[in-house]
Design a protein around this motif. Structure first.
Motif, PDB file in Angstrom:
ATOM      1  N   GLU A  52       0.962  -1.000  -0.247  1.00 38.91           N
ATOM      2  CA  GLU A  52      -0.315  -0.120   0.317  1.00 38.91           C
ATOM      3  C   GLU A  52       0.643   1.431   0.099  1.00 38.91           C
ATOM      4  N   LEU A  55       2.049   2.089  -3.627  1.00 37.63           N
ATOM      5  CA  LEU A  55       1.554   2.229  -4.270  1.00 37.63           C
ATOM      6  C   LEU A  55       1.028   4.046  -4.276  1.00 37.63           C
ATOM      7  N   TRP A  56       1.073   4.231  -2.983  1.00 37.11           N
ATOM      8  CA  TRP A  56       0.632   5.893  -2.364  1.00 37.11           C
ATOM      9  C   TRP A  56       2.071   6.731  -2.761  1.00 37.11           C
ATOM     10  N   ARG A  59       2.136   6.848  -6.852  1.00 39.00           N
ATOM     11  CA  ARG A  59       0.841   7.240  -7.151  1.00 39.00           C
ATOM     12  C   ARG A  59       0.030   7.990  -5.728  1.00 39.00           C
ATOM     13  N   GLU A  61      -2.853   9.247  -5.774  1.00 34.81           N
ATOM     14  CA  GLU A  61      -4.073   9.570  -5.250  1.00 34.81           C
ATOM     15  C   GLU A  61      -4.656   7.726  -5.032  1.00 34.81           C
ATOM     16  N   SER A  62      -3.826   7.108  -5.510  1.00 32.28           N
ATOM     17  CA  SER A  62      -4.201   5.824  -5.560  1.00 32.28           C
ATOM     18  C   SER A  62      -4.790   4.740  -3.854  1.00 32.28           C
ATOM     19  N   PHE A  65      -8.266   4.221  -3.252  1.00 28.22           N
ATOM     20  CA  PHE A  65      -8.228   2.426  -3.752  1.00 28.22           C
ATOM     21  C   PHE A  65      -8.101   1.695  -2.424  1.00 28.22           C
ATOM     22  N   ALA A  91     -12.002   1.889  -6.516  1.00 29.79           N
ATOM     23  CA  ALA A  91     -10.698   3.001  -6.816  1.00 29.79           C
ATOM     24  C   ALA A  91     -11.834   3.956  -5.455  1.00 29.79           C
ATOM     25  N   ALA A  93     -12.512   7.158  -6.384  1.00 26.11           N
ATOM     26  CA  ALA A  93     -11.826   8.575  -7.537  1.00 26.11           C
ATOM     27  C   ALA A  93     -12.718   9.857  -7.327  1.00 26.11           C
ATOM     28  N   VAL A 102      -5.792   5.641 -12.391  1.00 20.71           N
ATOM     29  CA  VAL A 102      -4.932   4.167 -11.506  1.00 20.71           C
ATOM     30  C   VAL A 102      -5.525   2.887 -11.541  1.00 20.71           C
ATOM     31  N   TRP A 105      -2.747   2.049 -14.692  1.00 18.50           N
ATOM     32  CA  TRP A 105      -1.470   1.623 -13.962  1.00 18.50           C
ATOM     33  C   TRP A 105      -1.014   1.226 -13.000  1.00 18.50           C
ATOM     34  N   LEU A 106      -2.040   1.233 -12.196  1.00 16.97           N
ATOM     35  CA  LEU A 106      -1.873  -0.871 -11.299  1.00 16.97           C
ATOM     36  C   LEU A 106      -2.074  -2.062 -12.200  1.00 16.97           C
TER      37      LEU A 106
END
Length: 113
Positions: A52, A55-56, A59, A61-62, A65, A91, A93, A102, A105-106
């Motif tokens: 996690e 990810l953060w 990105r 904005e993740s 998520f 997500a 978002a 996102v 990107w994942l």
């Protein structure tokens, strides 16, 4: 905010908002990574797993998520790649473009199929 409570726990309990993360990071830096006198990693202080946190960092904005996954799925790791539609919905978002970005990107980074 309790020093014992992590950012993630505070968000899930309704004691913090996602936009508060910068304040939490600032507090960790202000206390030289040792809130309450005990050295702790930023990931642990925030309450993020290594995946996690990664990810953060990559990105920011993740984080939506991550929090949604924690709330609805009991974490990212066991569920990532299980159901792309579920991940997109999780997500939550700010808008569809951000959610699609996102998700793309994942997929691009191999985190989901």
């Amino acid at each position: 905010m309790s020093r014992q409570q992590t950012f993630v726990a505070a968000c899930l309990a309704g004691d913090a908002l996602i936009v508060d993360i910068d304040d939490w990071v600032d507090r960790w830096h202000d206390e030289a990574g040792a809130p309450g006198g005990q050295q702790i990693t930023l990931a642990d202080y925030l309450g993020l797993t290594p995946e996690e946190y990664e990810l953060w960092v990559e990105r920011p904005e993740s984080l939506r998520f991550v929090l949604s996954s924690r709330r609805n799925l009991s974490g990212v790791s066991p569920h990532i790649g299980r159901d792309i539609k579920l991940l997109a919905a999780a997500a939550r978002a700010a808008n569809d473009e951000e959610a699609a970005s996102v998700l793309a990107w994942l997929q691009q980074t191999g985190r989901i199929a």
